[in-house]
Design an enzyme around this catalytic site. Structure first.
Site, PDB file in Angstrom:
ATOM      1  N   ASN A  13       0.975  -1.139  -0.060  1.00  0.00           N
ATOM      2  CA  ASN A  13       0.028  -0.136   0.090  1.00  0.00           C
ATOM      3  C   ASN A  13       0.973   1.307  -0.006  1.00  0.00           C
ATOM      4  OD1 ASN A  13      -2.040   1.835   0.493  1.00  0.00           O
ATOM      5  ND2 ASN A  13      -2.137   1.685   2.627  1.00  0.00           N
ATOM      6  N   TRP A  14       1.088   1.950  -1.090  1.00  0.00           N
ATOM      7  CA  TRP A  14       2.177   2.952  -1.414  1.00  0.00           C
ATOM      8  C   TRP A  14       1.504   4.124  -0.555  1.00  0.00           C
ATOM      9  CZ3 TRP A  14       4.226   3.000  -6.896  1.00  0.00           C
ATOM     10  CH2 TRP A  14       5.069   1.785  -7.093  1.00  0.00           C
ATOM     11  N   LYS A  15       0.183   4.239  -0.220  1.00  0.00           N
ATOM     12  CA  LYS A  15      -0.328   5.533   0.333  1.00  0.00           C
ATOM     13  C   LYS A  15      -0.209   6.649  -0.736  1.00  0.00           C
ATOM     14  CE  LYS A  15       0.715   3.487   4.599  1.00  0.00           C
ATOM     15  NZ  LYS A  15       0.398   3.390   6.145  1.00  0.00           N
ATOM     16  N   HIS A  98      -9.272   1.229   4.485  1.00  0.00           N
ATOM     17  CA  HIS A  98      -8.030   1.535   5.345  1.00  0.00           C
ATOM     18  C   HIS A  98      -8.145   2.563   6.351  1.00  0.00           C
ATOM     19  CE1 HIS A  98      -3.760   2.803   6.287  1.00  0.00           C
ATOM     20  NE2 HIS A  98      -3.606   1.538   5.699  1.00  0.00           N
ATOM     21  N   GLU A 100      -6.505   4.869   7.737  1.00  0.00           N
ATOM     22  CA  GLU A 100      -6.319   6.274   7.316  1.00  0.00           C
ATOM     23  C   GLU A 100      -7.562   6.934   6.733  1.00  0.00           C
ATOM     24  OE1 GLU A 100      -2.511   5.543   5.334  1.00  0.00           O
ATOM     25  OE2 GLU A 100      -1.749   4.929   7.134  1.00  0.00           O
ATOM     26  N   GLU A 170      -5.829  -4.886  10.502  1.00  0.00           N
ATOM     27  CA  GLU A 170      -4.517  -4.023  10.487  1.00  0.00           C
ATOM     28  C   GLU A 170      -4.875  -3.355  12.037  1.00  0.00           C
ATOM     29  OE1 GLU A 170      -2.521  -2.847   6.659  1.00  0.00           O
ATOM     30  OE2 GLU A 170      -4.098  -1.464   7.142  1.00  0.00           O
ATOM     31  N   GLY A 176       2.172   2.136  10.302  1.00  0.00           N
ATOM     32  CA  GLY A 176       2.918   3.180  10.354  1.00  0.00           C
ATOM     33  C   GLY A 176       3.533   3.840  11.659  1.00  0.00           C
ATOM     34  N   SER A 216       3.018  -2.387  10.164  1.00  0.00           N
ATOM     35  CA  SER A 216       4.693  -2.370  10.514  1.00  0.00           C
ATOM     36  C   SER A 216       5.095  -3.936   9.998  1.00  0.00           C
ATOM     37  CB  SER A 216       4.828  -1.809  11.995  1.00  0.00           C
ATOM     38  OG  SER A 216       4.408  -0.552  11.997  1.00  0.00           O
ATOM     39  N   GLY A 237       2.532  -1.185   4.373  1.00  0.00           N
ATOM     40  CA  GLY A 237       2.800   0.105   3.920  1.00  0.00           C
ATOM     41  C   GLY A 237       4.308   0.510   3.544  1.00  0.00           C
ATOM     42  N   GLY A 238       4.962   1.010   4.526  1.00  0.00           N
ATOM     43  CA  GLY A 238       6.139   1.678   4.434  1.00  0.00           C
ATOM     44  C   GLY A 238       7.194   0.799   3.688  1.00  0.00           C
TER      45      GLY A 238
HETATM   46  C1  PEP Z   1      -0.691  -0.014   5.744  1.00  0.00           C
HETATM   47  O1  PEP Z   1      -0.497   1.157   5.043  1.00  0.00           O
HETATM   48  O2  PEP Z   1      -1.777  -0.709   5.515  1.00  0.00           O
HETATM   49  C2  PEP Z   1       0.274  -0.492   6.394  1.00  0.00           C
HETATM   50  C3  PEP Z   1       0.066  -1.555   7.398  1.00  0.00           C
HETATM   51  O3  PEP Z   1       1.153   0.338   6.680  1.00  0.00           O
HETATM   52  P1  PEP Z   1       2.686   0.206   7.560  1.00  0.00           P
HETATM   53  O4  PEP Z   1       3.250  -1.044   6.916  1.00  0.00           O
HETATM   54  O5  PEP Z   1       3.518   1.149   7.101  1.00  0.00           O
HETATM   55  O6  PEP Z   1       2.600  -0.006   9.100  1.00  0.00           O
END
Ligand code: PEP
Length: 256
Positions: A13-15, A98, A100, A170, A176, A216, A237-238
């Site tokens: 998930n590049w956000k 999501h 966010e 999640e 994040g 994460s 994500g990251g």
């Molecule tokens: C996400 O954006 O769904 C996510 C899990 O982010 P991260 O891996 O950065 O915590």
């Protein structure tokens, strides 16, 4: 049905990251690193990067997803994108609900349900996110909340459509933040999601659904997380912004 017959899905998930040019470069870097993976590999990218991503991923095992979808087919919804538009652009997956979006953009369980139905009716695979806040966990509501969010998101989804559903558990406190759920917490959360699906659709159907963990997940902790029986890959994500890290996670899921 056991985990060994469910297909793991690793979805990035590049956000709100990467321009089209950066998209092309990053996917070109990733392609050789994830080739031959024994799991599905998906990159969910900003709308403006979809064309570049679809082009760059051509001929590879990387599938392209979007990060949101509107529930109406067309009309006066400035700034929104419909499911049919995504399909026409070569998108196969879409992230829905999501945390966010829930936190910053007023997403509710009702709109998550509407978006999920729109995506599934258009033939997209829906990656539906559920998860508790730290406060909800500390108050002991994790199981109740995960079951409620899962059932709400799936209201009106047919058993046939369930085959195109992926649920991403999640925990909001892990996204994040660099704080990852323990493998046991991830397994338990995913188990609650699967139990909710079983209550709605029966054991057999629930056992076939891919339930990811997200929060994460990285190159260091992926192997332990995906080794758990209820963890069928991850929403990343990251770590999906770095080809080397993402490919280590894909490798862990291929072997897990
Ligand atoms: C996400 O954006 O769904 C996510 C899990 O982010 P991260 O891996 O950065 O915590």
């Amino acid at each position: 049905m056991k985990k060994s017959v469910r297909r793991a899905v690793i979805a990035g998930n590049w956000k709100m990251n990467n321009t089209p040019a950066q998209t092309t470069a990053l996917i070109n870097e990733m392609k050789p690193l994830v080739a031959g993976a024994d799991c599905d590999v998906v990159l969910c990218v900003p709308f403006v990067d979809i064309a570049a991503a679809v082009e760059a991923a051509k001929g590879s095992n990387i599938k392209i997803g979007a990060e949101n979808v509107h529930f109406k087919a067309s009309g006066a919804y400035t700034g929104e994108v419909s499911a049919d538009m995504l399909v026409a652009c070569g998108v196969e997956y879409v992230v829905i609900g999501h945390s966010e979006r829930r936190q910053y953009f007023g997403e509710t369980d009702q709109t998550v349900n509407l978006r999920s139905l729109a995506a599934l009716n258009a033939g997209l695979k829906a990656i539906i996110c559920v998860g508790e806040t730290l406060e909800q966990r500390e108050l002991g509501y994790t199981e109740t909340l995960l079951k409620y969010q899962t059932k709400m998101a799936l209201t009106g989804v047919t058993k046939e459509q369930l085959k195109n559903v992926i649920i991403a558990y999640e925990p909001v406190w892990a996204i994040g933040t660099g704080v990852t759920a323990t493998a046991d917490q991830a397994d338990e959360g995913n188990g609650f999601v699967r139990a909710a699906i079983a209550e709605a659709y029966g054991e057999e159907a629930a056992e076939a659904v891919t339930v990811q963990y997200g929060g994460s997940m990285n190159a260091k902790n992926a192997e332990e997380l995906v080794s758990k029986v209820n963890v069928d890959g991850g929403l990343i994500g990251g770590a999906s912004l770095k080809a080397a890290d993402f490919s280590v996670i894909v490798k862990a899921a291929s072997e897990g």
